[in-house]
Write an enzyme that holds these catalytic residues in place. Structure first.
Site, PDB file in Angstrom:
ATOM      1  N   GLY A 135       0.580  -1.017  -0.337  1.00 65.85           N
ATOM      2  CA  GLY A 135       0.299  -0.180  -0.539  1.00 65.85           C
ATOM      3  C   GLY A 135       0.687   1.206  -0.166  1.00 65.85           C
ATOM      4  O   GLY A 135       0.137   2.324   0.350  1.00 65.85           O
TER       5      GLY A 135
ATOM      6  N   ASP B  96      -1.082   8.734  -6.864  1.00 67.37           N
ATOM      7  CA  ASP B  96       0.603   8.180  -6.324  1.00 67.37           C
ATOM      8  C   ASP B  96       0.542   8.275  -7.614  1.00 67.37           C
ATOM      9  O   ASP B  96       2.382   8.814  -7.150  1.00 67.37           O
ATOM     10  CB  ASP B  96      -0.043   6.591  -6.557  1.00 67.37           C
ATOM     11  CG  ASP B  96      -1.345   5.969  -5.429  1.00 67.37           C
ATOM     12  OD1 ASP B  96      -1.689   6.685  -4.932  1.00 67.37           O
ATOM     13  OD2 ASP B  96      -1.554   4.782  -5.821  1.00 67.37           O
TER      14      ASP B  96
HETATM   15  C1  GLA Z   1      -4.830   3.232  -4.708  1.00 62.26           C
HETATM   16  C2  GLA Z   1      -5.160   4.330  -5.638  1.00 62.26           C
HETATM   17  C3  GLA Z   1      -5.321   5.662  -5.568  1.00 62.26           C
HETATM   18  C4  GLA Z   1      -5.673   6.052  -4.145  1.00 62.26           C
HETATM   19  C5  GLA Z   1      -6.063   4.722  -3.471  1.00 62.26           C
HETATM   20  C6  GLA Z   1      -7.188   4.755  -2.245  1.00 62.26           C
HETATM   21  O1  GLA Z   1      -3.331   3.326  -4.044  1.00 62.26           O
HETATM   22  O2  GLA Z   1      -4.128   4.167  -6.844  1.00 62.26           O
HETATM   23  O3  GLA Z   1      -5.693   6.051  -6.616  1.00 62.26           O
HETATM   24  O4  GLA Z   1      -7.132   5.833  -4.899  1.00 62.26           O
HETATM   25  O5  GLA Z   1      -5.834   3.556  -3.857  1.00 62.26           O
HETATM   26  O6  GLA Z   1      -7.501   6.069  -1.717  1.00 62.26           O
END
Ligand code: GLA
Length: 380
Positions: free
Chosen positions: A122, A170
């Protein structure tokens, strides 16, 4: 994490596999999101920091594409016309294809990748890869892309070829992150602002790598799309769930199916929490941010239902151990919990969480330290 940094490790791998030195190297960071989860694809704000964990892409011009990585043995040969293979190198093929669509043509490249961003935790290892690859390969082709174009290439590679319908958080922070700053990014308007964030955060790994994350994530996206369709009937002209005013929540609760109403409540309250957190950081009151993190976690657990037992236990232990704030960060259903604590107490808090977690789950979770660092850069 490897003992030597990813830059040296990737360099050594490149020489070993391709028998020569790379021509160009670029790196991009993983990220941790302080607040604003599942808001980006709902037109709302996010507040991530770029981490001092990085992915480095080393490349050299060649005929045809050969990719190597420190995370997997061997060399993969890929043609950019071929279908995705559900393999890490899909991200690189996706980047090459998106560059080609912009007129950045590469005959081929030898590429070696090394990273200190843990995969699947994550912390956005995929955006660190696509952004660093976009920077390295465009430079190799003699074309300097704007930072905005880098975000776009990386995002399209992920959503198009690699097939994960993610938002833009991200890739945006992997490009625009800065040392000592959090990045407030409003996915609805595209606006970005840097916010002071000097602290060190602790990242506690739940150890869970949910095999179905892509499926759960996509499922939430579909629910949010359906919720938006229904909210539009109640609030004409609504562009996104993040625009739903807090005062409309009681009505939404009455009129929408229970699950969808809870998804909306998460997006709306989370949007408000990001705004409050930005305000607190600007006023130099980082301790207020902690409570917002705890509230954000409750919302993920109850309303968005994207948490897991391990993350809930870490957050509860964090509260008990005197952390200022804690919540599950990233897509969810596993991965990492971010902990905010004072400099003085951070190590003690982390150790207590590790002990408590080990008692409950029979294993000691990994802890990383993170601080706000810089975005993408050419290494040479
Ligand atoms: C992932 C996705 C992001 C966002 C997060 C949740 O990291 O790549 O774009 O949606 O989940 O906040």
């Amino acid at each position: 994490m490897a003992k030597q940094g990813p830059r040296q490790a990737g360099n050594a791998l490149f020489r070993e596999v391709f028998g020569t030195a790379p021509g160009i190297s670029a790196s991009a960071p993983g990220r941790v999101n302080l607040l604003g989860e599942h808001t980006d694809y709902n037109g709302g704000p996010v507040l991530p920091i770029a981490l001092d964990l990085r992915t480095v892409v080393h490349a050299r011009p060649a005929y045809g594409f050969r990719f190597a990585s420190t995370i997997a043995p061997g060399v993969v040969e890929r043609r950019i016309e071929e279908e995705p293979r559900d393999h890490w190198s899909d991200y690189l093929v996706g980047v090459v294809r998106e560059l080609a669509a912009l007129g950045v043509d590469l005959q081929g490249a030898d590429v070696a990748v090394a990273s200190s961003v843990p995969a699947g935790a994550g912390l956005s290892s995929s955006a660190a890869l696509t952004v660093s690859a976009a920077a390295a390969l465009s430079t190799l082709a003699g074309k300097r892309l704007t930072p905005e174009a880098l975000v776009d290439v990386a995002w399209r590679a992920e959503t198009g070829y690699a097939g994960v319908r993610c938002g833009r958080m991200d890739q945006t922070v992997a490009v625009f992150g800065r040392a000592g700053k959090a990045l407030e990014f409003d996915a609805g308007t595209g606006e970005r602002r840097l916010v002071p964030f000097a602290g060190v955060v602790r990242l506690i790994d739940s150890g869970l790598r949910h095999a179905l994350v892509a499926g759960e994530y996509e499922h939430r996206r579909i629910e949010c799309e359906e919720a938006l369709r229904r909210c539009r009937k109640l609030i004409p002209g609504l562009n996104s769930l993040a625009e739903v005013p807090v005062r409309a929540l009681p009505r939404i609760r009455r009129e929408l199916p229970r699950t969808l109403a809870r998804r909306v409540r998460h997006v709306v309250t989370e949007t408000a929490r990001v705004r409050d957190a930005v305000d607190a950081l600007r006023r130099g009151r980082p301790s207020q941010v902690g409570e917002l993190l705890f509230a954000g976690h409750d919302s993920l657990r109850r309303d968005f239902e994207s948490s897991c037992d391990e993350a809930d236990a870490i957050v509860a232990l964090a509260r008990k151990s005197g952390a200022k704030g804690a919540r599950l960060t990233g897509a969810g259903w596993g991965g990492v919990v971010i902990i905010l604590a004072t400099e003085r107490s951070a190590s003690v808090v982390a150790a207590r969480i590790q002990e408590g977690f080990a008692r409950k789950f029979g294993r000691t979770p990994t802890v990383w330290e993170g601080r706000a660092s810089g975005g993408v850069r050419i290494e040479r």
